[in-house]
Design a protein around this motif. Structure first.
Motif, PDB file in Angstrom:
ATOM      1  N   ASN A   7       0.874  -1.203   0.024  1.00  0.00           N
ATOM      2  CA  ASN A   7      -0.089   0.085  -0.026  1.00  0.00           C
ATOM      3  C   ASN A   7       0.893   1.332  -0.062  1.00  0.00           C
ATOM      4  O   ASN A   7       1.697   1.450   0.783  1.00  0.00           O
ATOM      5  N   HIS A   8       0.740   2.277  -1.045  1.00  0.00           N
ATOM      6  CA  HIS A   8       1.441   3.206  -1.215  1.00  0.00           C
ATOM      7  C   HIS A   8       1.530   4.063   0.322  1.00  0.00           C
ATOM      8  O   HIS A   8       2.597   4.676   0.646  1.00  0.00           O
ATOM      9  N   LEU A   9       0.443   4.228   1.072  1.00  0.00           N
ATOM     10  CA  LEU A   9       0.676   4.851   2.417  1.00  0.00           C
ATOM     11  C   LEU A   9       1.135   4.179   3.453  1.00  0.00           C
ATOM     12  O   LEU A   9       1.950   5.072   4.189  1.00  0.00           O
ATOM     13  N   GLY A  21       3.968   2.959   2.706  1.00  0.00           N
ATOM     14  CA  GLY A  21       5.277   3.322   2.106  1.00  0.00           C
ATOM     15  C   GLY A  21       5.485   4.743   2.860  1.00  0.00           C
ATOM     16  O   GLY A  21       6.606   4.771   3.377  1.00  0.00           O
ATOM     17  N   HIS A  22       4.656   5.481   2.929  1.00  0.00           N
ATOM     18  CA  HIS A  22       4.969   6.913   3.333  1.00  0.00           C
ATOM     19  C   HIS A  22       5.112   6.885   4.811  1.00  0.00           C
ATOM     20  O   HIS A  22       6.075   7.786   5.358  1.00  0.00           O
ATOM     21  N   ILE A  23       4.343   5.881   5.529  1.00  0.00           N
ATOM     22  CA  ILE A  23       4.750   5.670   7.049  1.00  0.00           C
ATOM     23  C   ILE A  23       6.253   5.282   7.124  1.00  0.00           C
ATOM     24  O   ILE A  23       7.031   5.704   8.119  1.00  0.00           O
ATOM     25  N   VAL A  46       0.586  13.303   4.897  1.00  0.00           N
ATOM     26  CA  VAL A  46       0.229  14.605   4.189  1.00  0.00           C
ATOM     27  C   VAL A  46       0.827  14.504   2.773  1.00  0.00           C
ATOM     28  O   VAL A  46       1.953  14.791   2.645  1.00  0.00           O
ATOM     29  N   SER A  47       0.002  14.529   1.849  1.00  0.00           N
ATOM     30  CA  SER A  47       0.472  14.375   0.487  1.00  0.00           C
ATOM     31  C   SER A  47      -0.459  14.954  -0.557  1.00  0.00           C
ATOM     32  O   SER A  47      -1.311  15.653  -0.210  1.00  0.00           O
ATOM     33  N   GLY A  48      -0.073  14.645  -1.800  1.00  0.00           N
ATOM     34  CA  GLY A  48      -1.047  15.479  -2.722  1.00  0.00           C
ATOM     35  C   GLY A  48      -2.307  14.696  -2.928  1.00  0.00           C
ATOM     36  O   GLY A  48      -3.413  15.157  -3.211  1.00  0.00           O
ATOM     37  N   GLY A 100       8.620  12.464  -0.816  1.00  0.00           N
ATOM     38  CA  GLY A 100       7.938  12.421  -2.137  1.00  0.00           C
ATOM     39  C   GLY A 100       7.823  10.948  -2.530  1.00  0.00           C
ATOM     40  O   GLY A 100       8.267  10.021  -1.775  1.00  0.00           O
ATOM     41  N   ASP A 101       7.413  10.574  -3.507  1.00  0.00           N
ATOM     42  CA  ASP A 101       7.021   9.267  -3.917  1.00  0.00           C
ATOM     43  C   ASP A 101       8.459   8.538  -4.412  1.00  0.00           C
ATOM     44  O   ASP A 101       9.160   9.082  -5.235  1.00  0.00           O
ATOM     45  N   ASN A 102       8.680   7.351  -4.040  1.00  0.00           N
ATOM     46  CA  ASN A 102       9.968   6.731  -4.349  1.00  0.00           C
ATOM     47  C   ASN A 102       9.610   5.186  -4.056  1.00  0.00           C
ATOM     48  O   ASN A 102       8.677   4.783  -3.507  1.00  0.00           O
TER      49      ASN A 102
HETATM   50 ZN    ZN Z   1       2.649   9.564  -2.285  1.00  0.00          ZN
END
Ligand code: ZN
Ligand code: KG4
Length: 366
Positions: free
Chosen positions: A134-136, A138-140, A165-167, A330-332
């Motif tokens: 899940n992309h989220l 990833g952000h965590i 907090v993202s786009g 950012g996204d990676n």
């Molecule tokens: Zn993102």
């Protein structure tokens, strides 16, 4: 365990090779310059750009490994490796990869599907297991990504309150253990980054709006001049809503009788968005009693937001964490590889690679 991770959920085509929490190679091709003139992500363009770049991005992430594996270096000299066809080089490098990981959602459907297709192809061709991420998440987990030398060390100390907090997202998530999430509140409409992007568009500042608003605001010392609404900060819940703020900003700008200073407007709008985020985070801490805050997503790159959140956590005698390197805000794909490592430890591999599909509205709660 070496993991080749792929991420294509929005406008970055990314691939990385990770080992545990360490990043061995990391390639990000950003499409921002292509979407700029549309003032946001243009889906058909994103799809085409991902299609065009995905093979090259994955190959580059793999080829970077070649200089990092002593055995391979001694067997094949660099001059010889250059002569290897890309395919042979990929074959060699894929022998070093233990499994694959790919973002399956949330995100833009036409973008997600390109990364998923590539991951499936590689899994089948090289007979590797595949982990869906899940992309989220990833952000965590971006807060725990380490460089090649294993820094920063930063150990896990559950529970955490996570602020994404993202786009595309604004969410407060309670995390009691690895891979265990409970969404406490999220936005009902626009995300924080989206609100900044829309305000920047109204001000004629271009896309993406977050970084340019940050620059403009710092010119006027981040002061608040117009006191725009702080949406839903009075309500006793953890939901966000930024579309009303955007509308009041729009009507404010329609008043032609006032001479505006763009930096002052940008700064005031930014203050409204960030004060709302800080107020909701404070409320989440009060409700849960968890005083350890993990922040992630594109907007977490903002130094003024970081300052506000640090002040909050200092006042509460708590701890706060941000992604340790700028690229991790950012996204990676590095963050996707690190989530996959924790999933692999629990044996959470996809049962049937053929059946993996994009899930554009995937939630982080189980
Ligand atoms: Zn993102
Ligand atoms: O996490 P991300 O790269 O992609 C999504 O998953 O959405 O976040 C992109 C968002 C955009 O809205 C962009 O304006 C915002 O992050 N952003 C920032 C900054 N850098 C990027 N917002 C505020 N300040 C920044 N420095």
């Amino acid at each position: 365990m070496k993991i080749l991770a792929i991420e294509t959920s929005a406008d970055e085509t990314a691939a990385a090779v990770t080992e545990g929490r360490n990043v061995l190679s990391n390639i990000i091709f950003s499409q921002i310059s292509m979407h700029k003139k549309w003032g946001g992500i243009f889906p058909a363009l994103a799809k085409r750009a991902h299609e065009e770049r995905i093979d090259g991005v994955v190959e580059e992430a793999l080829s970077k490994l070649r200089y990092q594996t002593p055995n391979f270096k001694t067997k094949v000299r660099v001059s010889k490796t250059i002569k290897l066809s890309t395919e042979r080089l990929n074959d060699e490098m894929m022998k070093r990869i233990n499994c694959l990981a790919v973002t399956v959602g949330p995100g833009l459907a036409v973008a997600l599907e390109i990364g998923i297709k590539k991951a499936k192809e590689l899994a089948q061709r090289y007979q590797k297991k595949l982990i869906t991420v899940n992309h989220l998440e990833g952000h965590i987990y971006s807060n725990f990504v380490r460089n090649r030398s294993g820094n920063p060390q930063r150990e896990f100390k559950f529970p955490y309150l996570c602020l994404i907090v993202s786009g595309g997202h604004t969410e407060l998530v309670l995390m009691n253990n690895h891979l265990s999430y409970k969404v406490l509140g999220e936005t009902r409409d626009d995300a924080a980054g989206e609100a900044l992007d829309k305000a920047a568009k109204l001000l004629g500042l271009g896309y993406p709006g977050g970084p340019v608003i940050e620059r403009m605001a710092s010119k006027v010392k981040n002061k608040d001049f117009y006191n725009f609404p702080r949406p839903m900060t009075k309500s006793q819940n953890l939901e966000f809503s930024f579309s009303g703020l955007k509308t009041s900003f729009y009507y404010f700008l329609q008043n032609e009788n006032i001479k505006y200073n763009i930096s002052e407007l940008a700064s005031s709008f930014q203050n409204a968005v960030f004060d709302t985020i800080v107020a909701k985070s404070a409320f989440a801490i009060k409700q849960t009693g968890v005083r350890r805050l993990l922040v992630g997503g594109g907007v977490s790159a903002n130094q003024f937001l970081r300052k506000k959140l640090r002040t909050l956590m200092k006042g509460l005698n708590g701890e706060i964490y941000f992604p340790p390197f700028r690229y991790l805000t950012g996204d990676n794909a590095a963050m996707i590889g690190v989530v996959a490592y924790y999933k692999a430890k629990k044996g959470l591999f996809a049962d049937n690679v053929d059946r993996i599909d994009r899930i554009p509205r995937l939630s982080i709660s189980l």
